[in-house]
Design an enzyme around this catalytic site. Structure first.
Site, PDB file in Angstrom:
ATOM      1  N   ASP A  37     -30.757 -35.000  -6.797  1.00  0.00           N
ATOM      2  CA  ASP A  37     -31.729 -35.571  -6.059  1.00  0.00           C
ATOM      3  C   ASP A  37     -32.195 -36.665  -6.254  1.00  0.00           C
ATOM      4  O   ASP A  37     -31.921 -37.287  -7.165  1.00  0.00           O
ATOM      5  CB  ASP A  37     -32.966 -34.482  -6.132  1.00  0.00           C
ATOM      6  CG  ASP A  37     -33.846 -34.259  -5.121  1.00  0.00           C
ATOM      7  OD1 ASP A  37     -33.559 -35.153  -3.843  1.00  0.00           O
ATOM      8  OD2 ASP A  37     -34.922 -33.424  -5.054  1.00  0.00           O
ATOM      9  N   GLU A  62      -3.733 -17.166 -45.415  1.00  0.00           N
ATOM     10  CA  GLU A  62      -4.061 -15.860 -45.562  1.00  0.00           C
ATOM     11  C   GLU A  62      -3.046 -14.889 -45.412  1.00  0.00           C
ATOM     12  O   GLU A  62      -2.703 -13.874 -45.992  1.00  0.00           O
ATOM     13  CB  GLU A  62      -5.116 -15.194 -44.850  1.00  0.00           C
ATOM     14  CG  GLU A  62      -6.773 -15.831 -45.388  1.00  0.00           C
ATOM     15  CD  GLU A  62      -7.685 -15.688 -44.345  1.00  0.00           C
ATOM     16  OE1 GLU A  62      -8.866 -15.989 -44.624  1.00  0.00           O
ATOM     17  OE2 GLU A  62      -7.489 -15.000 -43.086  1.00  0.00           O
ATOM     18  N   ASP A 111     -35.680 -29.453  -7.687  1.00  0.00           N
ATOM     19  CA  ASP A 111     -36.764 -29.299  -8.335  1.00  0.00           C
ATOM     20  C   ASP A 111     -37.609 -28.169  -7.542  1.00  0.00           C
ATOM     21  O   ASP A 111     -38.753 -27.784  -7.697  1.00  0.00           O
ATOM     22  CB  ASP A 111     -37.830 -30.445  -8.331  1.00  0.00           C
ATOM     23  CG  ASP A 111     -37.805 -31.238  -7.001  1.00  0.00           C
ATOM     24  OD1 ASP A 111     -37.266 -30.682  -6.022  1.00  0.00           O
ATOM     25  OD2 ASP A 111     -38.330 -32.473  -7.007  1.00  0.00           O
ATOM     26  N   THR A 142     -16.831 -17.026 -47.429  1.00  0.00           N
ATOM     27  CA  THR A 142     -16.797 -18.416 -47.633  1.00  0.00           C
ATOM     28  C   THR A 142     -16.454 -19.197 -46.472  1.00  0.00           C
ATOM     29  O   THR A 142     -16.511 -20.328 -46.565  1.00  0.00           O
ATOM     30  CB  THR A 142     -15.671 -18.677 -48.631  1.00  0.00           C
ATOM     31  OG1 THR A 142     -14.311 -18.274 -48.237  1.00  0.00           O
ATOM     32  CG2 THR A 142     -15.957 -17.957 -50.114  1.00  0.00           C
ATOM     33  N   ASP A 143     -15.878 -18.617 -45.388  1.00  0.00           N
ATOM     34  CA  ASP A 143     -15.548 -19.187 -44.244  1.00  0.00           C
ATOM     35  C   ASP A 143     -16.451 -19.529 -43.336  1.00  0.00           C
ATOM     36  O   ASP A 143     -16.381 -20.574 -42.510  1.00  0.00           O
ATOM     37  CB  ASP A 143     -14.195 -18.269 -43.570  1.00  0.00           C
ATOM     38  CG  ASP A 143     -13.290 -19.045 -42.697  1.00  0.00           C
ATOM     39  OD1 ASP A 143     -13.019 -20.180 -43.089  1.00  0.00           O
ATOM     40  OD2 ASP A 143     -13.127 -18.695 -41.533  1.00  0.00           O
ATOM     41  N   ASP A 152     -34.019 -25.394  -3.444  1.00  0.00           N
ATOM     42  CA  ASP A 152     -32.719 -25.830  -4.385  1.00  0.00           C
ATOM     43  C   ASP A 152     -32.341 -24.759  -5.383  1.00  0.00           C
ATOM     44  O   ASP A 152     -31.253 -24.679  -5.826  1.00  0.00           O
ATOM     45  CB  ASP A 152     -33.164 -26.979  -5.477  1.00  0.00           C
ATOM     46  CG  ASP A 152     -33.483 -28.212  -4.816  1.00  0.00           C
ATOM     47  OD1 ASP A 152     -32.555 -28.473  -3.796  1.00  0.00           O
ATOM     48  OD2 ASP A 152     -34.604 -28.799  -5.202  1.00  0.00           O
ATOM     49  N   GLU A 183     -13.870 -11.852 -36.959  1.00  0.00           N
ATOM     50  CA  GLU A 183     -15.291 -11.370 -36.715  1.00  0.00           C
ATOM     51  C   GLU A 183     -16.217 -12.553 -36.621  1.00  0.00           C
ATOM     52  O   GLU A 183     -17.440 -12.317 -36.218  1.00  0.00           O
ATOM     53  CB  GLU A 183     -15.562 -10.401 -37.981  1.00  0.00           C
ATOM     54  CG  GLU A 183     -14.918  -9.201 -38.353  1.00  0.00           C
ATOM     55  CD  GLU A 183     -13.303  -9.551 -39.105  1.00  0.00           C
ATOM     56  OE1 GLU A 183     -12.887  -8.501 -39.168  1.00  0.00           O
ATOM     57  OE2 GLU A 183     -13.200 -10.808 -39.390  1.00  0.00           O
ATOM     58  N   ALA A 213      -8.081  -7.743 -40.982  1.00  0.00           N
ATOM     59  CA  ALA A 213      -8.278  -9.122 -41.591  1.00  0.00           C
ATOM     60  C   ALA A 213      -8.119 -10.315 -40.712  1.00  0.00           C
ATOM     61  O   ALA A 213      -8.914 -11.291 -40.830  1.00  0.00           O
ATOM     62  CB  ALA A 213      -7.227  -9.503 -42.857  1.00  0.00           C
TER      63      ALA A 213
END
Length: 871
Positions: free
Chosen positions: A305, A661, A592, A691-692, A596, A263, A259
């Site tokens: 640049d 919790e 560019d 719900t979270d 580079d 996750e 728990a």
């Protein structure tokens, strides 16, 4: 084979086919070596087995052991989805080396067996004589044996924005291309031995260090993993002490550990970064690596640049000096329309200078797709546009009227043309003015004008003419180009972007230092830096060749705002990035060209140009500017900082719920199992996954707060003392207090009193439903409170984050589903709470908001007291 000796022995007939075939077998094909790569399955496996993934795999196994297969399957899905997403992002970032090969043409014309014939570029060998014309890409490193007014665009390799003229006997490099003229060159290096291949190897060898966000997430995951396992072990011991069998105690401890495993943390972070990337894309900043979203917000040093990023990359004649006075010229890009300002005689003289400049040029402007574009040398196209503004959009000198043309070369530094008995000439002032027949006073004025224009960052060209007695003479140009009439001096500029000064000011307000790294001339770089307000108080401009060899000294030299480094090479840009990183900076590097690539990979955040950049630069970068504008970087920085703040917001939200919790289990454990358990492990898992998640994602979409660019970048950890204080000292305890109050009220309504018989049956189920409802509703209050660390939600506007409103509605619907659908409620072990318990649960929303508001006011008062001057 030695390049000089090859050049000396090369003949106009080229190699024999048999010799070319032998050399091809000996040296191999002319192609860049394929980079060595880890097999795709190993890269994918790595994405599924890093520390966070291993923690989730462990949680999935524990869920299956504890008899919760649904949870285990859900966790496995999370691991696989995140692994595939990260793998796809990595694959896109690894394509830079592949794009290098696309810079080489597929076929080229060579001399073999005394004849010109096309061959595939793979079949080129050392000693081949290659024929080049305007627009051709150079297929290998060459030494020119013939050069007829041939100029090369070498910007992708050197960073130099202007075409470079190359005379006979000079080298040209693979990957550059011919702007104008014709040439022949003998191949001196192919494939892996070319300069382009060297840069490719440098680019692929660079591995960007782990980003700050990655380090922070790993730190948080390790901390939560330690806490989860530790809490699970504590509750396993407590369960045994209160007489629970070791099997049930183990399953109970496993459930607690699972728990507490976050996750939803990585998916929430990933989706928050994706939302930030979408906002950046709407501002012309395309994110190729999601982690770059957060890294931009932490940037402390930007190495930019010049050409195309700070400037518009469009040459334009803006001023003309004549003997009759100066003329100001105004026009957009290469448009043939515009306006001039000056005395009528000066304007007439400027028109003559424009006509002469066009006559002595090959560059022109063409109308295509509704816009005017340069053809040939951009500088000459700018002269053509200027002349058209004074004369006509058409070329004032038809090509068929040109009798002779003396092309530009580095020695003469000028070029001229004979048209209808007149010589028209343009070139560098120091190569033209000494050949003019003007009086001393006028030449002194001209030299003074040259110095003035150059000091303002203008590139200056002198234009002159001469009436010829014998236009068909075969005399050398040095004899013909004398006793000239000076028509004027043309001042050209690549104008700075109008958005840059404000963006630089924003960078300084945000605590970000900015340096210009360019391949251009020092005086040009200095003038542009001064014009846009980049130069720091020490007015420092350093050439790449003068950079110190010691990296520590180099870092100390560069670690200041407003420094300019000119004539910089690819290796030097790479050194600059490393030196600044060694001093603790988060470095953003723009670029560019092919040159580079290594620096873009080394920097914490590589920024490539979308319009004017090469595929190599874009593939090596994390961020691509679709408009090539430096100001867009600062817009992206703002979004990056907002994303960092959003990650802190939903981390606060996640951790607050963990307090609520854990509280029921803490009370149960401290009472030795005598206090009823308000929530089950399955209920907690439903809160985390059901719900979270949506409110957390909505917090990840919060818009940037005002003043986000008016303070230095965040250098603190994502989870620090202030966040812990808010979670464990304010929001978490408040939510837990309401939760347990709702639980006790529901039990007391059913007749239970503390110390009485342990409640069971419907009374306990209804009380557990009240606690469950209080936690879910407390989440809503916490979500609104977490929108800001300093302002209450009513000061921000309740509807300004519409995603959060939809998330709250979805959360309420999910709560009703969990409570009212009987099979689901039976599975979770709760029922609809009694009215009294439900009323207390509803109070969780205002209670959390009130506690948060009080905490914010206290912090503001302490800050105000700390800011008062000491008497």
């Amino acid at each position: 084979m030695d390049g000089d000796r090859t050049t000396q022995t090369a003949t106009r007939s080229g190699l024999k086919s048999s010799e070319a075939a032998a050399r091809l077998r000996r040296d191999g094909p002319n192609q860049l070596p394929a980079p060595s790569r880890v097999p795709w399955w190993r890269r994918l496996f790595a994405q599924l087995t890093h520390f966070f993934a291993l923690l989730l795999w462990f949680a999935a196994v524990l869920a299956l052991v504890a008899g919760m297969p649904e949870l285990g399957i859900a966790i496995v899905v999370v691991i696989v989805v995140n692994g595939l997403f990260a793998f796809a992002q990595q694959e896109r970032a690894e394509k830079a080396a592949d794009k290098l090969g696309e810079l080489l043409p597929t076929s080229i014309v060579v001399r073999r067996d005394g004849e010109l014939s096309p061959v595939h570029t793979r079949d080129l060998v050392v000693g081949d004589v290659v024929a080049l014309g305007g627009g051709d890409r150079v297929p290998a490193d060459l030494t020119l044996v013939v050069s007829e007014r041939c100029s090369f665009d070498e910007s992708t390799l050197t960073g130099e924005s202007e075409p470079v003229f190359r005379a006979t006997g000079t080298p040209v490099l693979a990957g550059t291309f011919v702007v104008e003229g014709e040439a022949e060159g003998v191949v001196t290096a192919t494939g892996a031995r070319t300069r382009l291949a060297g840069i490719a190897a440098l680019t692929t060898s660079v591995r960007r260090p782990p980003g700050q966000l990655d380090k922070e997430i790993q730190r948080i995951v390790r901390t939560l993993a330690f806490v989860s396992v530790g809490v699970g072990a504590v509750f396993f011991a407590v369960s045994l002490l209160v007489g629970i069998s070791w099997t049930n105690a183990f399953l109970f401890a496993v459930g607690i550990t699972v728990a507490l495993v976050p996750e939803g943390l990585l998916p929430t972070v990933t989706l928050s970064l994706a939302m930030g990337a979408q906002r950046m894309a709407r501002s012309d900043a395309l994110v190729r690596n999601l982690e770059a979203v957060e890294t931009l917000g932490a940037t402390t040093f930007i190495c930019t640049d010049k050409t195309g990023t700070l400037t518009q990359n469009q040459m334009n004649v803006v001023e003309v000096w004549t003997a009759d006075g100066s003329v100001s010229v105004h026009g957009e890009g290469y448009e043939p329309t515009g306006s001039v300002a000056g005395a009528p005689s000066a304007i007439a003289r400027a028109a003559e200078a424009g006509r002469a400049g066009v006559a002595a040029s090959k560059g022109r402007i063409v109308h295509k797709d509704g816009e005017w574009h340069p053809v040939g040398d951009p500088m000459e196209a700018a002269i053509a546009a200027f002349a058209a503004r004074l004369l006509s959009p058409d070329s004032p000198v038809p090509a068929e009227e040109v009798v002779r043309r003396f092309g530009f070369d580095p020695r003469r530094r000028r070029e001229s043309v004979i048209v209808r008995g007149q010589l028209f000439l343009k070139g560098a002032p120091d190569a033209v003015l000494p050949r003019c027949a003007a009086g001393r006073a006028l030449l002194v004025q001209a030299h003074s004008a040259v110095e003035d224009m150059a000091s303002r960052g203008l590139r200056v060209l002198a234009v002159a003419r001469r009436e010829l007695d014998d236009p068909g003479s075969d005399a050398s140009p040095d004899l013909i180009e004398r006793d000239l009439e000076l028509l004027g001096l043309l001042g050209l500029e690549d104008p700075p972007r109008t958005t840059v000064p404000r963006a630089l000011a924003a960078a300084r307000s945000a605590g970000i230092r900015v340096a210009m790294l360019t391949g251009d001339h020092p005086s040009t770089a200095h003038a542009i830096a001064r014009e846009i307000g980049l130069l720091g108080p020490d007015d420092m401009v350093v050439q790449g060749a003068d950079l110190p060899a010691d990296d520590q000294i180099l870092g100390a030299l560069l670690d200041r705002d407003g420094i300019v480094v000119s004539r910089v090479s690819p290796e030097q840009k790479l050194r600059v990035a490393k030196a600044l990183q060694a001093r603790g900076h988060i470095v953003a590097m723009t670029g560019d060209g092919v040159n580079d690539g290594p620096a873009l990979r080394q920097a914490d955040i590589g920024v490539a140009m979308g319009r004017g950049g090469t595929d190599v630069a874009r593939e090596a970068a994390d961020l691509v500017l679709l408009d090539d504008d430096f100001a867009t970087i600062m817009t992206a920085v703002e979004q990056g900082r907002a994303t960092y703040a959003n990650i802190r917001r939903f981390l606060t939200y996640h951790l607050t719920d963990n307090v609520a919790e854990l509280t029921p289990f803490a009370l149960w454990g401290l009472s030795g199992g005598l206090f009823p358990l308000a929530l089950s492990v399955l209920q907690i898992l439903c809160i985390d996954i059901g719900t979270d998640l949506l409110p957390a994602l909505a917090l990840g979409g919060e818009a940037p707060s005002k003043g986000v660019l008016e303070r230095p970048p965040e250098r603190r950890h994502l989870v620090d003392t202030s966040l812990f204080t808010r979670v464990f000292g304010v929001l978490g305890p408040t939510e837990a207090l309401v939760e347990m109050t709702a639980f006790l009220v529901a039990l007391m309504v059913a007749g239970w009193r503390p110390g009485g018989e342990f409640p069971t049956g419907s009374a306990l189920l209804a009380a557990s439903g009240a606690a469950f409802t209080a936690v879910v509703l407390g989440q809503i209050g916490t979500a609104f409170a977490c929108r800001s660390t300093s302002r209450p939600p009513w000061a921000m506007g309740w509807t300004t984050n519409r995603l959060l409103l939809w998330a709250v509605l979805a959360e309420l619907g999910t709560l009703a589903f969990f409570l009212l659908v009987t099979p689901v409620a039976d599975l979770l072990g709760h029922t609809v709470p009694p009215t009294e318990g439900f009323v207390v649960a509803v109070l969780a929303i205002p209670a959390v908001l009130l506690a948060d508001y009080t905490h914010k006011r206290v912090r503001q008062r302490r800050k105000a007291v700390g800011a008062r001057p000491v008497a």
